[in-house]
Motif scaffolding. Structure first.
Motif, PDB file in Angstrom:
ATOM      1  N   TYR A  38     -36.750  21.344 -12.145  1.00 43.79           N
ATOM      2  CA  TYR A  38     -37.278  22.607 -12.686  1.00 43.79           C
ATOM      3  C   TYR A  38     -36.797  23.785 -11.837  1.00 43.79           C
ATOM      4  O   TYR A  38     -36.333  24.804 -12.353  1.00 43.79           O
ATOM      5  CB  TYR A  38     -38.812  22.578 -12.747  1.00 43.79           C
ATOM      6  N   LEU A  97     -47.802  41.404  -7.213  1.00 41.96           N
ATOM      7  CA  LEU A  97     -48.519  40.222  -7.686  1.00 41.96           C
ATOM      8  C   LEU A  97     -50.019  40.454  -7.819  1.00 41.96           C
ATOM      9  O   LEU A  97     -50.724  39.629  -8.393  1.00 41.96           O
ATOM     10  CB  LEU A  97     -48.266  39.042  -6.729  1.00 41.96           C
ATOM     11  N   ALA A  99     -51.409  43.353  -9.169  1.00 37.97           N
ATOM     12  CA  ALA A  99     -51.765  44.316 -10.208  1.00 37.97           C
ATOM     13  C   ALA A  99     -52.469  43.616 -11.358  1.00 37.97           C
ATOM     14  O   ALA A  99     -52.226  42.448 -11.639  1.00 37.97           O
ATOM     15  CB  ALA A  99     -50.510  45.019 -10.719  1.00 37.97           C
ATOM     16  N   VAL A 101     -53.586  43.201 -15.547  1.00 35.49           N
ATOM     17  CA  VAL A 101     -52.724  42.999 -16.721  1.00 35.49           C
ATOM     18  C   VAL A 101     -52.064  44.311 -17.165  1.00 35.49           C
ATOM     19  O   VAL A 101     -50.854  44.359 -17.399  1.00 35.49           O
ATOM     20  CB  VAL A 101     -53.537  42.407 -17.899  1.00 35.49           C
ATOM     21  N   ARG A 104     -49.467  45.673 -14.522  1.00 32.99           N
ATOM     22  CA  ARG A 104     -48.468  44.747 -14.002  1.00 32.99           C
ATOM     23  C   ARG A 104     -47.089  45.006 -14.620  1.00 32.99           C
ATOM     24  O   ARG A 104     -46.953  45.102 -15.827  1.00 32.99           O
ATOM     25  CB  ARG A 104     -48.935  43.314 -14.311  1.00 32.99           C
ATOM     26  N   ILE A 106     -43.009  43.668 -14.975  1.00 36.53           N
ATOM     27  CA  ILE A 106     -42.367  42.357 -14.983  1.00 36.53           C
ATOM     28  C   ILE A 106     -41.155  42.301 -14.053  1.00 36.53           C
ATOM     29  O   ILE A 106     -40.729  41.241 -13.641  1.00 36.53           O
ATOM     30  CB  ILE A 106     -41.967  41.970 -16.425  1.00 36.53           C
ATOM     31  N   LEU A 109     -39.455  39.485 -11.153  1.00 40.04           N
ATOM     32  CA  LEU A 109     -40.148  38.196 -11.154  1.00 40.04           C
ATOM     33  C   LEU A 109     -39.168  37.020 -11.037  1.00 40.04           C
ATOM     34  O   LEU A 109     -39.436  36.051 -10.327  1.00 40.04           O
ATOM     35  CB  LEU A 109     -40.993  38.062 -12.429  1.00 40.04           C
ATOM     36  N   HIS A 112     -38.116  36.663  -7.539  1.00 39.71           N
ATOM     37  CA  HIS A 112     -39.275  36.162  -6.779  1.00 39.71           C
ATOM     38  C   HIS A 112     -39.393  34.646  -6.939  1.00 39.71           C
ATOM     39  O   HIS A 112     -39.630  33.927  -5.955  1.00 39.71           O
ATOM     40  CB  HIS A 112     -40.530  36.877  -7.277  1.00 39.71           C
ATOM     41  N   PHE A 113     -39.213  34.134  -8.157  1.00 34.96           N
ATOM     42  CA  PHE A 113     -39.251  32.679  -8.375  1.00 34.96           C
ATOM     43  C   PHE A 113     -38.209  31.979  -7.494  1.00 34.96           C
ATOM     44  O   PHE A 113     -38.476  30.944  -6.891  1.00 34.96           O
ATOM     45  CB  PHE A 113     -38.935  32.327  -9.835  1.00 34.96           C
ATOM     46  N   VAL A 116     -39.229  31.875  -3.833  1.00 37.22           N
ATOM     47  CA  VAL A 116     -40.342  30.971  -3.541  1.00 37.22           C
ATOM     48  C   VAL A 116     -39.929  29.508  -3.711  1.00 37.22           C
ATOM     49  O   VAL A 116     -40.277  28.652  -2.898  1.00 37.22           O
ATOM     50  CB  VAL A 116     -41.556  31.287  -4.454  1.00 37.22           C
TER      51      VAL A 116
ATOM     52  N   LEU B  58     -42.315  34.598 -19.355  1.00 34.98           N
ATOM     53  CA  LEU B  58     -43.526  35.156 -18.745  1.00 34.98           C
ATOM     54  C   LEU B  58     -43.666  36.637 -19.092  1.00 34.98           C
ATOM     55  O   LEU B  58     -44.770  37.143 -19.259  1.00 34.98           O
ATOM     56  CB  LEU B  58     -43.482  34.984 -17.230  1.00 34.98           C
ATOM     57  N   ARG B  59     -42.535  37.319 -19.200  1.00 30.89           N
ATOM     58  CA  ARG B  59     -42.556  38.727 -19.598  1.00 30.89           C
ATOM     59  C   ARG B  59     -43.240  38.869 -20.969  1.00 30.89           C
ATOM     60  O   ARG B  59     -44.053  39.773 -21.178  1.00 30.89           O
ATOM     61  CB  ARG B  59     -41.121  39.253 -19.663  1.00 30.89           C
ATOM     62  N   LEU B  62     -46.973  38.368 -20.717  1.00 31.99           N
ATOM     63  CA  LEU B  62     -47.597  39.569 -20.159  1.00 31.99           C
ATOM     64  C   LEU B  62     -47.693  40.677 -21.212  1.00 31.99           C
ATOM     65  O   LEU B  62     -48.726  41.350 -21.330  1.00 31.99           O
ATOM     66  CB  LEU B  62     -46.803  40.058 -18.938  1.00 31.99           C
ATOM     67  N   ALA B  65     -50.478  39.849 -23.495  1.00 33.62           N
ATOM     68  CA  ALA B  65     -51.761  40.068 -22.818  1.00 33.62           C
ATOM     69  C   ALA B  65     -52.094  41.562 -22.770  1.00 33.62           C
ATOM     70  O   ALA B  65     -53.249  41.959 -22.950  1.00 33.62           O
ATOM     71  CB  ALA B  65     -51.720  39.486 -21.407  1.00 33.62           C
ATOM     72  N   VAL B  87     -45.196  27.826 -12.077  1.00 24.22           N
ATOM     73  CA  VAL B  87     -44.534  29.095 -12.361  1.00 24.22           C
ATOM     74  C   VAL B  87     -45.572  30.200 -12.600  1.00 24.22           C
ATOM     75  O   VAL B  87     -45.418  31.335 -12.124  1.00 24.22           O
ATOM     76  CB  VAL B  87     -43.587  28.914 -13.578  1.00 24.22           C
ATOM     77  N   ILE B  90     -46.975  31.101  -9.132  1.00 18.42           N
ATOM     78  CA  ILE B  90     -46.043  31.880  -8.308  1.00 18.42           C
ATOM     79  C   ILE B  90     -45.974  33.326  -8.798  1.00 18.42           C
ATOM     80  O   ILE B  90     -45.833  34.262  -8.005  1.00 18.42           O
ATOM     81  CB  ILE B  90     -44.641  31.224  -8.318  1.00 18.42           C
ATOM     82  N   SER B  91     -46.089  33.494 -10.116  1.00 16.79           N
ATOM     83  CA  SER B  91     -46.029  34.848 -10.687  1.00 16.79           C
ATOM     84  C   SER B  91     -47.321  35.631 -10.447  1.00 16.79           C
ATOM     85  O   SER B  91     -47.350  36.848 -10.635  1.00 16.79           O
ATOM     86  CB  SER B  91     -45.779  34.764 -12.198  1.00 16.79           C
ATOM     87  N   GLY B  92     -48.394  34.915 -10.064  1.00 18.39           N
ATOM     88  CA  GLY B  92     -49.697  35.568  -9.916  1.00 18.39           C
ATOM     89  C   GLY B  92     -50.421  35.742 -11.242  1.00 18.39           C
ATOM     90  O   GLY B  92     -51.535  36.275 -11.283  1.00 18.39           O
ATOM     91  N   PHE B  93     -49.812  35.288 -12.346  1.00 18.73           N
ATOM     92  CA  PHE B  93     -50.432  35.460 -13.667  1.00 18.73           C
ATOM     93  C   PHE B  93     -51.734  34.674 -13.792  1.00 18.73           C
ATOM     94  O   PHE B  93     -52.587  35.004 -14.595  1.00 18.73           O
ATOM     95  CB  PHE B  93     -49.478  35.015 -14.782  1.00 18.73           C
ATOM     96  N   ARG B  95     -54.026  34.728 -11.877  1.00 21.32           N
ATOM     97  CA  ARG B  95     -55.143  35.549 -11.396  1.00 21.32           C
ATOM     98  C   ARG B  95     -55.520  36.643 -12.398  1.00 21.32           C
ATOM     99  O   ARG B  95     -56.559  37.280 -12.263  1.00 21.32           O
ATOM    100  CB  ARG B  95     -54.786  36.179 -10.039  1.00 21.32           C
ATOM    101  N   ILE B  96     -54.655  36.879 -13.388  1.00 21.30           N
ATOM    102  CA  ILE B  96     -54.964  37.945 -14.352  1.00 21.30           C
ATOM    103  C   ILE B  96     -55.163  37.416 -15.777  1.00 21.30           C
ATOM    104  O   ILE B  96     -55.597  38.144 -16.656  1.00 21.30           O
ATOM    105  CB  ILE B  96     -53.899  39.070 -14.334  1.00 21.30           C
ATOM    106  N   ILE B  97     -54.809  36.139 -16.007  1.00 23.41           N
ATOM    107  CA  ILE B  97     -55.029  35.527 -17.321  1.00 23.41           C
ATOM    108  C   ILE B  97     -55.760  34.207 -17.099  1.00 23.41           C
ATOM    109  O   ILE B  97     -55.365  33.405 -16.244  1.00 23.41           O
ATOM    110  CB  ILE B  97     -53.679  35.263 -18.046  1.00 23.41           C
TER     111      ILE B  97
END
Lengths: 139, 111
Positions: A38, A97, A99, A101, A104, A106, A109, A112-113, A116, B58-59, B62, B65, B87, B90-93, B95-97
């Motif tokens: 992945y 990370l 913020a 909804v 936020r 995009i 990102l 960032h992936f 990490v 993911l965009r 968001l 959402a 994923v 890591i995106s922090g999503f 925490r918001i969804i």
């Protein structure tokens, strides 16, 4: 056991699913763990998408050169392109990370992936080409 | 990639199957935005059959959402596989969804 996949594809988004398929086939043959596969497929898609979208030049006007080397200890991915100089690891915006909804953004990102999920990342500009290296350890 | 839509009273369940990447994220956005255009109180996006998603997908999540938030419609996700869950973390999503283990959990919370 070691194996290398070498690909040259035109700088078009439509080429990228074929790249993912070829990388997954290599991973299956080499026995990569699910999270390694992945990470490699995702990292490559994110970097190659950046090249196509931000490298300048019309789609299909240049080539992206990809090498994926699988060894017992690690998987190494190298991406080279002749687009404008762009260091994704230092020039891409940092995502916020924390913020909510509605606030936020995009941007950034994908990079960032990569930061990490990979154990090592590097960028250099060589002979008028961008050269991105990503390494994922297998254990 | 395919989006299947089911209605459970005023809750809409959108089941996403396959892969979402930079080559098909616009199609994903069109299918998802089309599905949620209706009069619903809550949307549950079931990712149980989603094999792969990158930042392009993911965009879209968001954007959806944000759209739903402006309409005061709740959104939640459910049934994420381990790599897909990673994923989102890591995106922090996450925490918001809201993310639930199963569709039943998500429906119970949305009901």
């Amino acid at each position: 056991m070691s194996a290398t996949l070498h690909l040259r594809v035109p700088n078009r988004i439509e080429e990228l699913p074929g790249v993912s398929e070829a990388v997954e086939a290599l991973g299956s043959e080499q026995g990569w763990a699910q999270d390694v596969t992945y990470a490699i497929v995702l990292g490559l898609e994110e970097v190659a998408t950046n090249v196509v979208r931000h490298g300048g030049g019309d789609p299909g006007s240049s080539e992206i050169e990809i090498d994926v080397t699988s060894s017992d200890d690690e998987v190494r991915v190298e991406v080279r392109d002749s687009g404008r100089a762009f260091d994704p690891f230092h020039e891409a915006p940092e995502p916020d990370l924390d913020a909510g909804v509605q606030d936020r953004q995009i941007g950034g990102l994908g990079v960032h992936f990569v930061k990490v999920l990979m154990d090592e990342t590097s960028y250099s500009r060589e002979g008028g080409r961008n050269h991105v290296t990503m390494v994922k350890r297998r254990s | 990639m395919n989006v299947q839509v089911e209605h459970h009273d005023k809750v809409l369940v959108a089941r996403v199957e396959g892969r979402v990447d930079s080559s098909n994220s616009q199609d994903f956005e069109r299918q998802l935005q089309g599905a949620i255009g209706e009069d619903v109180n809550a949307v549950v996006i079931d990712l149980g059959q989603l094999a792969y998603i990158s930042s392009a997908g993911l965009r879209v999540v968001l954007l959806v959402a944000k759209t739903l938030g402006q309409r005061n419609v709740s959104i939640s996700l459910c049934a994420l596989s381990d790599p897909v869950q990673s994923v989102f973390e890591i995106s922090g999503f996450n925490r918001i969804i809201q993310i639930y283990d199963t569709q039943a959990d998500a429906l119970a919370a949305a009901g």
